[in-house]
Design a protein around this motif. Structure first.
Motif, PDB file in Angstrom:
ATOM      1  N   UNK A 503      -1.578  -7.936  -0.065  1.00  0.00           N
ATOM      2  CA  UNK A 503      -1.041  -7.344  -0.848  1.00  0.00           C
ATOM      3  C   UNK A 503       0.722  -8.287  -0.798  1.00  0.00           C
ATOM      4  N   UNK A 504       1.366  -7.665  -2.081  1.00  0.00           N
ATOM      5  CA  UNK A 504       2.551  -8.873  -2.194  1.00  0.00           C
ATOM      6  C   UNK A 504       3.551  -7.570  -2.615  1.00  0.00           C
ATOM      7  N   UNK A 505       4.795  -7.091  -1.535  1.00  0.00           N
ATOM      8  CA  UNK A 505       5.419  -6.559  -1.231  1.00  0.00           C
ATOM      9  C   UNK A 505       7.390  -6.930  -1.690  1.00  0.00           C
ATOM     10  N   UNK A 506       7.543  -6.666  -2.734  1.00  0.00           N
ATOM     11  CA  UNK A 506       9.036  -7.632  -2.993  1.00  0.00           C
ATOM     12  C   UNK A 506       9.933  -6.782  -3.223  1.00  0.00           C
ATOM     13  N   UNK A 507      10.565  -6.562  -2.191  1.00  0.00           N
ATOM     14  CA  UNK A 507      11.595  -5.050  -1.941  1.00  0.00           C
ATOM     15  C   UNK A 507      13.397  -5.293  -2.097  1.00  0.00           C
ATOM     16  N   UNK A 508      14.311  -4.922  -2.239  1.00  0.00           N
ATOM     17  CA  UNK A 508      15.704  -5.431  -2.610  1.00  0.00           C
ATOM     18  C   UNK A 508      16.387  -4.562  -1.283  1.00  0.00           C
ATOM     19  N   UNK A 509      17.675  -4.740  -1.495  1.00  0.00           N
ATOM     20  CA  UNK A 509      18.859  -4.085  -0.381  1.00  0.00           C
ATOM     21  C   UNK A 509      18.087  -2.870   1.526  1.00  0.00           C
ATOM     22  N   UNK A 510      17.965  -2.037   1.139  1.00  0.00           N
ATOM     23  CA  UNK A 510      17.664  -1.230   1.583  1.00  0.00           C
ATOM     24  C   UNK A 510      16.519  -0.846   1.773  1.00  0.00           C
ATOM     25  N   UNK A 511      15.393  -0.754   0.906  1.00  0.00           N
ATOM     26  CA  UNK A 511      14.069  -0.363   0.090  1.00  0.00           C
ATOM     27  C   UNK A 511      13.482  -1.577   1.634  1.00  0.00           C
ATOM     28  N   UNK A 512      14.306  -3.134   1.831  1.00  0.00           N
ATOM     29  CA  UNK A 512      13.290  -3.588   2.631  1.00  0.00           C
ATOM     30  C   UNK A 512      12.973  -3.027   4.245  1.00  0.00           C
ATOM     31  N   UNK A 513      13.794  -2.386   4.763  1.00  0.00           N
ATOM     32  CA  UNK A 513      13.431  -1.496   5.731  1.00  0.00           C
ATOM     33  C   UNK A 513      12.324  -0.378   5.793  1.00  0.00           C
ATOM     34  N   UNK A 514      12.067   0.268   4.545  1.00  0.00           N
ATOM     35  CA  UNK A 514      11.399   0.863   4.610  1.00  0.00           C
ATOM     36  C   UNK A 514       9.726   0.136   3.809  1.00  0.00           C
ATOM     37  N   UNK A 550       0.693 -15.643  -7.778  1.00  0.00           N
ATOM     38  CA  UNK A 550      -0.494 -16.220  -7.813  1.00  0.00           C
ATOM     39  C   UNK A 550      -1.266 -16.172  -6.398  1.00  0.00           C
ATOM     40  N   UNK A 551      -1.228 -16.623  -6.148  1.00  0.00           N
ATOM     41  CA  UNK A 551      -1.920 -16.196  -4.617  1.00  0.00           C
ATOM     42  C   UNK A 551      -2.259 -14.754  -3.653  1.00  0.00           C
ATOM     43  N   UNK A 552      -1.928 -13.829  -4.248  1.00  0.00           N
ATOM     44  CA  UNK A 552      -1.851 -12.384  -4.092  1.00  0.00           C
ATOM     45  C   UNK A 552      -1.784 -11.707  -5.355  1.00  0.00           C
ATOM     46  N   UNK A 553      -2.566 -10.933  -5.538  1.00  0.00           N
ATOM     47  CA  UNK A 553      -2.698 -10.451  -7.435  1.00  0.00           C
ATOM     48  C   UNK A 553      -2.307  -8.980  -7.671  1.00  0.00           C
ATOM     49  N   UNK A 554      -2.096  -8.419  -5.804  1.00  0.00           N
ATOM     50  CA  UNK A 554      -1.774  -6.732  -5.584  1.00  0.00           C
ATOM     51  C   UNK A 554       0.118  -7.002  -5.525  1.00  0.00           C
ATOM     52  N   UNK A 618      -0.132   0.371  -1.555  1.00  0.00           N
ATOM     53  CA  UNK A 618      -1.142  -0.356  -1.430  1.00  0.00           C
ATOM     54  C   UNK A 618      -2.491   0.307  -1.079  1.00  0.00           C
ATOM     55  N   UNK A 619      -2.419   1.052  -0.323  1.00  0.00           N
ATOM     56  CA  UNK A 619      -4.089   1.367  -0.687  1.00  0.00           C
ATOM     57  C   UNK A 619      -4.727   1.976  -2.168  1.00  0.00           C
ATOM     58  N   UNK A 620      -3.825   2.119  -3.097  1.00  0.00           N
ATOM     59  CA  UNK A 620      -4.250   2.658  -4.163  1.00  0.00           C
ATOM     60  C   UNK A 620      -5.153   0.912  -4.927  1.00  0.00           C
ATOM     61  N   UNK A 621      -3.504   0.413  -4.524  1.00  0.00           N
ATOM     62  CA  UNK A 621      -4.350  -0.950  -5.067  1.00  0.00           C
ATOM     63  C   UNK A 621      -5.441  -1.540  -4.645  1.00  0.00           C
ATOM     64  N   UNK A 622      -6.152  -1.192  -3.373  1.00  0.00           N
ATOM     65  CA  UNK A 622      -7.064  -1.574  -2.764  1.00  0.00           C
ATOM     66  C   UNK A 622      -7.773  -0.858  -3.062  1.00  0.00           C
ATOM     67  N   UNK A 623      -7.697   0.275  -3.859  1.00  0.00           N
ATOM     68  CA  UNK A 623      -8.518   1.905  -4.018  1.00  0.00           C
ATOM     69  C   UNK A 623      -9.526   2.158  -3.105  1.00  0.00           C
ATOM     70  N   UNK A 624      -8.236   3.175  -2.190  1.00  0.00           N
ATOM     71  CA  UNK A 624      -7.930   3.733  -1.307  1.00  0.00           C
ATOM     72  C   UNK A 624      -6.879   4.799  -1.638  1.00  0.00           C
ATOM     73  N   UNK A 625      -6.926   6.064  -1.141  1.00  0.00           N
ATOM     74  CA  UNK A 625      -6.408   7.169  -1.402  1.00  0.00           C
ATOM     75  C   UNK A 625      -5.585   7.484  -0.315  1.00  0.00           C
ATOM     76  N   UNK A 626      -4.313   8.068   0.609  1.00  0.00           N
ATOM     77  CA  UNK A 626      -3.532   8.087   1.356  1.00  0.00           C
ATOM     78  C   UNK A 626      -4.245   9.389   2.169  1.00  0.00           C
TER      79      UNK A 626
END
Length: 627
Positions: A503-514, A550-554, A618-626
């Protein structure tokens, strides 16, 4: 049972004697001090208007008459006598009552407020609506002397005087120094001039003078000027008379007898009226009287000493980091100047103002002026850094767009309190700045993941030849070490801080820590993330993001901001415009709504922008539920 406990609605205080009202004022102050000492809040301003609040409720018929507080942080006494004493302990607490006036909270709150200088314009609107509805009840707008530094107040004055509606404006002046003799005489004259029979007599006499053939208007104008000259000699009312307001005051805003008498006299006016009262911020609590700036907006404190209950962990706030870095940069760059709008303490610029008084400008509550003034400074080679809270910078949208961005003046916007702010609620959360800045040509927007990155961004900004906005949150940093000589960043260059294929997580500011917290939890679920610290909302690091997309579609984008037009929108728009297809994306941010007041961590949880929300995505993108 105390007097305060007997007051269930506003009308109950009308049954009290004036001596009992004075005793009630003392009980209200004790109640406010007790609750604010635990919850934090706006103490000094609320203590300063206790008698004024009681006098208004004693004389007028609320809520049939409409009372509008400017800003609203001085409305605590008002809340206590309008059915909210039993829940006053919940002030500014999660799911509790607001620290500001709020229409949805009570019929007694005439207007929802939180930004300054709005009460006259709002009051005129209510006043004229009543006129069209054939409603003869009064409208009372209370505004502070600080709020008169904003142009909006004078726009309200101008139209009110032009329409000659019967708006009552009360100027709560807690800063002007007036000697006792002048104050006493002025109080007497104000009450005398305001007597009903004198008002009627003056109006009738004016009509008579005007009716005299040929010479009537001239004689009337001479008489009017004579009256104005006399009043202006002993009172500062000339300005307000110029707006066609009948001016009374200044009078002692803590003298209940005088307040009640004059309010009775000016009730149901035929023309606009301004009553000028002088008050003491923090009245009745010595620490607040001695230091009204600190107790304007304060955290929890010990009542007996006034000292803060906050225990420092040694980590500076983002505001403190900004202030200290400004001083360092100014030592070696004489072109740097600092501009703020009545918030030198709140924006961390007090020490800068002491060290560089000629390079520091507090323009008052005038954000629009602050921005255009800074554009003027910049046009002649200076490097202005404009430090304003995110929510207040909204007021200067046009000035940023038109006066700064069109000519790409290199003005730096240091946007404090970006994102969820907390206990001050929807009027103060800074959740719209990416959206309202991102659409502006020539604007560059940055947001740091930690305090060292804030220092680097400030260096970047003051060396950049164009408009730059740095947006950072309220509260302490992450505890990282700040470099002695922070290096500038490459404009539009993001940072990969973790590699993973799932999974590709793109975060900005304070959200990077999260995002980093979420990464640890996702690993336990067998999901490995690439985390990009975007650093820039505009321009985006297009090449880097596309390479990983292009490498990580989620893909997950994360921001402490509304989704509409925000950071996630920017990423999605860019990928679409560049023809990238075949990806799934979840944007984490605030949905199209206002965020209420409460602790920041609880609000981030409930509005779905914390690490748990990232894990769930992240789990939902992989078909799971938290679980």
């Amino acid at each position: 049972m105390s007097l305060l406990e007997q007051i269930k609605i506003s009308k109950d205080i009308k049954q009290l004697s004036r001596e009992e009202l004075k005793a009630l004022a003392g009980e209200i102050r004790e109640r406010i001090i007790d609750v604010v000492s635990k919850n934090g809040g706006h103490l000094a301003s609320s203590l300063g208007v206790v008698e004024l609040t009681l006098a208004i409720h004693y004389v007028f018929d609320l809520p049939k008459d409409t009372l509008i507080w400017d800003v609203g942080h001085q409305s605590y006494a008002h809340k206590l006598i309008t059915g909210r004493n039993d829940i006053f302990d919940s002030l500014r607490q999660y799911k509790g009552i607001s620290g500001f006036s709020k229409i949805k909270e009570s019929a007694y709150d005439g207007f929802t407020v939180g930004h300054s200088s709005t009460s006259i314009s709002a009051g005129l609107g209510v006043c004229y609506a009543k006129y069209l509805n054939k409603d003869t009840s009064d409208v009372i707008s209370v505004i502070g002397d600080g709020s008169l530094t904003a142009g909006l107040a004078y726009e309200g004055f101008t139209q009110t005087g032009d329409l000659k509606r019967n708006l009552i404006v009360i100027l709560n002046d807690n800063d002007m120094s007036i000697s006792p003799n002048v104050g006493t005489l002025s109080s007497f004259l104000s009450r005398t001039f305001s007597a009903k029979y004198l008002q009627n007599l003056r109006n009738q006499f004016g009509i008579f003078l005007k009716s005299l053939p040929k010479i009537g208007d001239n004689i009337y104008n001479i008489a009017k000027r004579s009256e104005e000259s006399f009043k202006a000699f002993i009172t500062p009312g000339m300005l307000f008379e110029a707006f066609n307001f009948d001016y009374f005051g200044p009078i002692d805003g803590h003298n209940l007898e005088h307040l009640i008498d004059i309010l009775k006299n000016i009730k149901n006016p035929k023309d606009p009226v301004l009553l000028h009262v002088t008050t003491v911020k923090g009245k009745g609590y010595e620490p607040a009287e001695k230091n009204p700036v600190y107790f304007h907006g304060v955290g929890s404190f010990a009542v007996d000493t006034g000292k803060s209950n906050h225990i420092s962990n040694g980590i500076p706030t983002y505001t403190q980091v900004f202030g200290s870095q400004m001083i360092k940069l100014a030592k070696t760059n004489e072109k740097i100047v600092a501009v703020t709008a009545a918030m030198p303490e709140g924006t961390g610029l007090i020490e800068f103002s002491k060290l560089y008084p000629d390079r520091f400008f507090d323009v008052g509550i005038a954000e629009q002026h602050a921005v255009t003034f800074s554009a003027g400074l910049s046009s002649k080679g200076l490097k202005p850094v404009v430090a304003i809270y995110s929510t207040f910078l909204q007021r200067a949208f046009d000035q940023i767009l038109h006066d700064v961005c069109i000519d790409a003046h290199p003005v730096v916007f240091a946007i404090d309190r970006g994102g969820i702010v907390g206990e001050d609620g929807p009027t103060h959360n800074g959740l719209f700045d990416y959206s309202y800045l991102r659409c502006m040509p020539n604007m560059t927007i940055m947001a740091p993941k930690d305090e060292n990155e804030l220092a680097r961004m400030l260096v970047t900004a003051v060396n950049y030849n164009g408009p730059v906005a740095i947006r950072y949150p309220r509260g302490i940093g992450t505890g990282v070490k700040i470099e002695e000589n922070p290096k500038p960043l490459e404009i539009g260059k993001a940072q990969v801080i973790n590699e993973g294929d799932d999974v590709l997580i793109i975060a900005i500011g304070k959200s990077v820590c999260e995002a980093l917290k979420a990464n640890k939890l996702l690993k336990k679920q067998g999901i490995h993330a690439t985390i990009i610290n975007a650093r820039f909302v505009k321009p985006l690091d297009t090449n880097l993001i596309i390479e990983y997309a292009l490498k990580i579609k989620k893909i997950i984008t994360v921001e402490d901001h509304v989704l509409d037009g925000g950071f996630g929108s920017a990423v999605l728009e860019m990928l679409t415009d560049k023809g990238v297809t075949g990806f799934s994306i979840k944007r984490i941010g605030i949905k199209n709504r206002f965020v209420e007041h409460g602790p920041q961590d609880i609000l981030r949880r409930d509005y779905g922008i914390d690490s748990a929300a990232i894990v769930n995505a992240g789990l939902e993108l992989h078909g799971n539920k938290i679980k």
